[in-house]
Design an enzyme around this catalytic site. Sequence first.
Site, short mmCIF file in Angstrom:
data_model
loop_
_atom_site.label_atom_id
_atom_site.label_comp_id
_atom_site.label_asym_id
_atom_site.label_seq_id
_atom_site.Cartn_x
_atom_site.Cartn_y
_atom_site.Cartn_z
N ARG A 168 0.88 -1.18 0.00
CA ARG A 168 0.00 0.00 0.00
C ARG A 168 0.91 1.22 0.00
O ARG A 168 1.56 1.52 0.99
CB ARG A 168 -0.89 -0.03 1.24
N GLY A 169 0.97 1.90 -1.12
CA GLY A 169 1.90 3.00 -1.30
C GLY A 169 1.81 4.07 -0.24
O GLY A 169 2.82 4.55 0.26
N GLY B 261 0.69 6.30 -19.34
CA GLY B 261 -0.24 5.97 -20.41
C GLY B 261 -0.61 4.50 -20.49
O GLY B 261 -1.54 4.14 -21.19
N GLU C 21 -4.45 -7.68 -6.38
CA GLU C 21 -3.12 -8.27 -6.58
C GLU C 21 -2.98 -9.56 -5.77
O GLU C 21 -2.51 -10.58 -6.28
CB GLU C 21 -2.02 -7.29 -6.15
#
Length: 170
Positions: A34-35, A67, A101
């Site tokens: 978890r960033g 992108g 994930e």
Amino acid sequence: MVPSSPSSSAASSSSPSSSPSIGKWKFDVFLSFRGEDTRGGFTDHLYKALTRKGISTFRDENEIEEGEHIPSNLLASIDASRFAIVVVSEDYASSRWCLEELARMFECKKEVLPIFYKVDPSHVKNQSGTFEEAFVKHEKRFGRGDGKVQSWRTFLTELANTKAWLSQSW
């Protein structure tokens, strides 16, 4: 630092790597975290330590180009990784993507090494404290009987039952 034997059924669809050191895998390790909880601290130190040892490590901010479609890239990178390290922090379960994930790792039978960072594994296993709060929110969003939410709960419990490292500081 990484478990020694790969799962025999792990990620047969991954693309061959150009690096001879990791055979058919594009990455040795997929790093899940978890960033907001650990980026700029523990996870950065762990990533640097792994790469210094020559361990090819996927970390979203280093491997996903601007992108690119993030969800499909993350899941493909899990498939293309030999192992996974999951840094379970206080708000890990509040991230739908962290749970997606984790689900992918278990679905493709990845060898997973959890690191419980400032978290009691029993809170993860029993989904109490912030883990309980996160699942209340997920159930409000997706519905109480939603199969996806139930599988996330199951995978978190499995993760908590896995031999792990505990990190209370750093």
